[in-house]
Motif scaffolding. Sequence first.
Motif, short mmCIF file in Angstrom:
data_model
loop_
_atom_site.label_atom_id
_atom_site.label_comp_id
_atom_site.label_asym_id
_atom_site.label_seq_id
_atom_site.Cartn_x
_atom_site.Cartn_y
_atom_site.Cartn_z
N GLN A 31 0.75 -0.94 0.06
CA GLN A 31 -0.09 0.04 -0.03
C GLN A 31 0.64 0.79 -0.24
N GLY A 32 0.61 2.18 -1.33
CA GLY A 32 0.60 3.07 -0.64
C GLY A 32 3.06 3.55 -1.52
N ARG A 33 3.45 2.45 -1.82
CA ARG A 33 4.34 2.05 -2.14
C ARG A 33 4.81 2.79 -3.61
N VAL A 34 5.40 3.74 -4.56
CA VAL A 34 6.01 4.10 -5.55
C VAL A 34 6.64 3.45 -6.20
N LEU A 35 5.45 3.12 -7.53
CA LEU A 35 6.22 2.23 -8.49
C LEU A 35 6.96 2.08 -9.23
N THR A 36 8.19 1.48 -9.89
CA THR A 36 8.87 2.15 -10.65
C THR A 36 8.32 2.04 -12.06
N PRO A 37 9.15 2.95 -13.18
CA PRO A 37 8.54 2.86 -14.24
C PRO A 37 8.35 0.94 -15.04
N GLN A 38 9.46 0.16 -15.02
CA GLN A 38 9.17 -1.06 -15.30
C GLN A 38 8.04 -1.89 -14.62
#
Length: 307
Positions: A277-284
């Motif tokens: 929850q709430g973790r920023v994902l990488t573009p990949q």
Amino acid sequence: MSTLTIQRLEIFRAIYENGSLTQAASELKLAQPTVSKHISNFQRTLGFDLFVNEKGRLRPTVEADALYQECKDMFDQLEHIDQSVQSLRRGSEQILRVMIVVPGAQLRLFSDAIRAVRDRWPDINLIVSVGGRDTQIWKLRRGEIDLGIGTPKLPHPDIESVVLTTLRMVGIMPITHELATQKKVSVSDFGKYPSILPSESTLYGKLILRTLEHVGVVPDTRISADAPSQLPLLVDSLECLSILDMITAFHPPKDAAIKVLPLDVSMDYNVCVNRIQGRVLTPQAEFLIEKLREGLSQEKHRMERQL
């Protein structure tokens, strides 16, 4: 000053899990006298013993058991933070760790999405594993994977589940079955004809059995299967009915001569991607999710046209 510090709790955890000062010191990369001194000071500050020496092993006291259970979530979070720090230390190295838990036929769609990620980022280090729902929860919370793919919504407050698509369960039978000429399969037929259904331990087994129970159908089940991908072959060879996820049903083994028909009741299931929850994902990671959504959408339309 607080009696509870991260260092003290980490030493306590290592001793609790290893049952030995020597092994705990080895795990923590500290000298044994240092570990012994810290745990002695911690016990003296707390005012009660945490361990009892029994024949060379340190047995946790009741108080230690209670403290460990209280701190268990914190230990998992510390492990997650450590994994994040290691990722930051690697700097520009691109790593994407994914765990999938999907019926066998869906692996092809997943492979197509992986290939698209590799085409765009040739240097990315993709770590792919397969595991069940509980393993996904555990590894997501420990920071050992970035994404969990394929399950319905995971039942944990720390985990966010995003629906990639909603698909139907369908009925399957041998092409020679007397019901194969119908336009739909009635769930009541599963109380009249022999059937093979996915066991409750499978991804959608509980959904199937719960739906049949809700409409008052007791299936004439002679066999249950823990590997849904093998159901088409079993259905064909044993001349039984079954209920299966749409993707596996439309991608049977080559030797399985089966008919796929819609059911007369709604039995839908979600294919989700799960993350902390709430973790920023990488573009990949974002790109992989989008490619999976596109692939599943195209496959859904193709299969719907065949029903």
